[in-house]
Design a protein around this motif. Structure first.
Motif, PDB file in Angstrom:
ATOM      1  N   GLN A   1       6.564  -1.216  -4.781  1.00 41.99           N
ATOM      2  CA  GLN A   1       5.665  -0.437  -5.636  1.00 41.99           C
ATOM      3  C   GLN A   1       4.653  -1.322  -6.349  1.00 41.99           C
ATOM      4  OE1 GLN A   1       7.515   1.062  -9.333  1.00 41.99           O
ATOM      5  NE2 GLN A   1       9.413   0.066  -8.686  1.00 41.99           N
TER       6      GLN A   1
ATOM      7  N   CYS B   1       2.194  -2.962  -3.503  1.00 44.34           N
ATOM      8  CA  CYS B   1       1.271  -1.975  -2.940  1.00 44.34           C
ATOM      9  C   CYS B   1       0.137  -1.683  -3.917  1.00 44.34           C
ATOM     10  CB  CYS B   1       2.024  -0.690  -2.596  1.00 44.34           C
ATOM     11  SG  CYS B   1       1.024   0.515  -1.703  1.00 44.34           S
TER      12      CYS B   1
ATOM     13  N   ALA C   1      -2.394   1.719  -4.846  1.00 44.09           N
ATOM     14  CA  ALA C   1      -1.629   2.957  -4.687  1.00 44.09           C
ATOM     15  C   ALA C   1      -0.188   2.718  -5.116  1.00 44.09           C
ATOM     16  CB  ALA C   1      -1.684   3.449  -3.246  1.00 44.09           C
ATOM     17  N   GLN C   2       0.486   3.770  -5.523  1.00 43.97           N
ATOM     18  CA  GLN C   2       1.860   3.650  -6.001  1.00 43.97           C
ATOM     19  C   GLN C   2       2.866   3.437  -4.877  1.00 43.97           C
ATOM     20  OE1 GLN C   2       2.768   3.604  -9.291  1.00 43.97           O
ATOM     21  NE2 GLN C   2       0.590   3.675  -9.745  1.00 43.97           N
ATOM     22  N   SER C   3       2.479   3.812  -3.656  1.00 40.71           N
ATOM     23  CA  SER C   3       3.403   3.742  -2.526  1.00 40.71           C
ATOM     24  C   SER C   3       2.602   3.577  -1.236  1.00 40.71           C
ATOM     25  CB  SER C   3       4.244   5.019  -2.453  1.00 40.71           C
ATOM     26  OG  SER C   3       4.901   5.124  -1.212  1.00 40.71           O
TER      27      SER C   3
ATOM     28  N   SER D   1       3.017   5.035   1.457  1.00 37.88           N
ATOM     29  CA  SER D   1       2.878   6.319   2.143  1.00 37.88           C
ATOM     30  C   SER D   1       1.716   7.156   1.616  1.00 37.88           C
ATOM     31  CB  SER D   1       4.178   7.122   2.034  1.00 37.88           C
ATOM     32  OG  SER D   1       4.459   7.428   0.678  1.00 37.88           O
ATOM     33  N   VAL D   2       1.141   6.798   0.468  1.00 33.31           N
ATOM     34  CA  VAL D   2       0.065   7.607  -0.107  1.00 33.31           C
ATOM     35  C   VAL D   2      -1.288   6.883  -0.081  1.00 33.31           C
ATOM     36  CG1 VAL D   2       1.666   8.880  -1.558  1.00 33.31           C
ATOM     37  CG2 VAL D   2       0.525   6.846  -2.483  1.00 33.31           C
ATOM     38  N   VAL D   3      -1.343   5.710   0.545  1.00 31.68           N
ATOM     39  CA  VAL D   3      -2.631   5.022   0.682  1.00 31.68           C
ATOM     40  C   VAL D   3      -3.563   5.881   1.547  1.00 31.68           C
ATOM     41  CG1 VAL D   3      -3.805   2.963   1.558  1.00 31.68           C
ATOM     42  CG2 VAL D   3      -1.573   2.742   0.428  1.00 31.68           C
ATOM     43  N   ASN D   4      -4.772   6.092   1.077  1.00 34.03           N
ATOM     44  CA  ASN D   4      -5.728   6.945   1.788  1.00 34.03           C
ATOM     45  C   ASN D   4      -6.969   6.133   2.115  1.00 34.03           C
ATOM     46  OD1 ASN D   4      -7.112   9.113   2.878  1.00 34.03           O
ATOM     47  ND2 ASN D   4      -7.651  10.012   0.894  1.00 34.03           N
TER      48      ASN D   4
ATOM     49  N   TYR E   1       0.187   4.353   7.854  1.00 36.33           N
ATOM     50  CA  TYR E   1       1.557   4.163   7.383  1.00 36.33           C
ATOM     51  C   TYR E   1       2.504   4.694   8.451  1.00 36.33           C
ATOM     52  CZ  TYR E   1       5.858   4.896   4.724  1.00 36.33           C
ATOM     53  OH  TYR E   1       7.157   4.880   4.295  1.00 36.33           O
TER      54      TYR E   1
END
Length: 312
Positions: free
Chosen positions: A126, A129, A135-137, A139-142, A148
């Motif tokens: 966490q 990243c 990003a916090q995770s 899996s949520v990087v945009n 991912y």
């Protein structure tokens, strides 16, 4: 130092390399560079030698942890200019030494292995990243240049240059492996799946050059340990830490642990140094990260060029 942790070449590296951790890297290669180091029969011994090496190095070279902390930041993944950057969650030097050998031998690729310190402490996904992708995770990087991978199936990759891939493996399986005495999954099996995933990424990517690394490694408390704690220190650890790091607060227990060099303050957190552990009733997780140890904080850096055989 204990016999067997290093040979003449590793000893020379510890003494003569400009960066002492380049010597440490060679000592870790001596332990983990053998084909069966991750196997069920050898794993406990390999981990014991790793713990023993770190304990003895910290005694012989007191600035060890301070110098490692000073080198953190500006991980080379952040300056990637082209090719494919692959971040494999919790991939450690243990697996890195074996990947270096097997990927070259089995595919004919040009493969080299070095190391880099983690971006920051605590050695948790966490926090890292946030530094790399805001990003916090993972899996949520945009981002258009980022994918991912949460399982073992490789989706269509971005095709940008550079492109970034963050895989949940091997950590997804390591977190469940060696959970108390209840897991039957072997670390070597986890390695084989992570290796297969990396091979699939290489074959699916449009690139021929790959930079493979991790956000952090891990400690494995399997088997016996040369690290010991008094009852008082163990009670303090057990009372203040549910993992290998915790937020700073005023407490005599923290002061006691810090004075004994069991923990170290880093910013707003205390992190557990070395391979110290504490016992709790019931099953105890043996594979952990978030603390301040060599196998957690020295990440593998694999450079792969597949043009040697024209596989891609």
């Amino acid at each position: 130092m204990t016999d067997g942790l290093y040979g003449q070449s590793e000893f020379d590296a510890l003494l003569t390399e400009e960066n002492v951790f380049d010597g440490v890297f060679e000592c870790l290669r001596r332990i983990w560079g053998t084909e069966d180091a991750l196997g069920e029969r050898k794993l406990g011994g390999s981990e014991y030698r790793t713990r023993l090496l770190e304990r003895e190095l910290a005694k012989l070279y007191p600035p060890l942890y301070d110098e490692l902390a000073e080198q953190m930041g500006d991980h080379p993944i952040t300056s990637l200019e082209d090719g494919c950057g692959v971040i494999m969650d919790a991939l450690s030097l243990r697996e890195g030494f074996r990947l270096e050998q097997e990927l070259a031998n089995e595919h004919g690729w040009d493969v080299s292995l070095t190391w880099a310190p983690i971006e920051r402490l605590p050695s948790e996904t966490q926090f890292i990243c946030r530094e790399w992708f805001d990003a916090q995770s993972p899996s949520v990087v945009n981002r258009d240049d980022y994918r991912y991978i949460g399982d073992l199936d490789v989706p269509q990759l971005p095709g940008t240059s550079p492109e970034y891939v963050w895989t949940r493996h091997p950590d997804k399986r390591l977190e469940a492996a060696l959970e108390g005495n209840y897991s039957t999954e072997e670390v070597e099996d986890i390695y084989e799946d992570a290796k297969g995933l990396l091979e699939d990424i290489v074959h699916e990517s449009v690139h021929t050059e790959f930079f493979v690394t991790s956000d952090h490694g891990y400690v494995n408390h399997l088997g016996t340990s040369p690290y010991t704690l008094s009852d008082e220190l163990e009670e303090s650890l057990k009372g203040k830490f549910s993992s290998r790091f915790t937020e700073v607060s005023n407490s005599q227990a923290f002061q006691l642990l810090e004075h004994a060099n069991i923990i170290q303050r880093v910013g707003d957190h205390y992190v557990v140094r070395g391979h110290h552990k504490w016992t709790k009733r019931g099953a105890t997780k043996k594979i952990m990260h978030g603390g301040f140890s060599l196998p957690e904080c020295m990440t593998p850096v694999l450079r792969i060029n597949t043009n040697a055989t024209g596989d891609n």
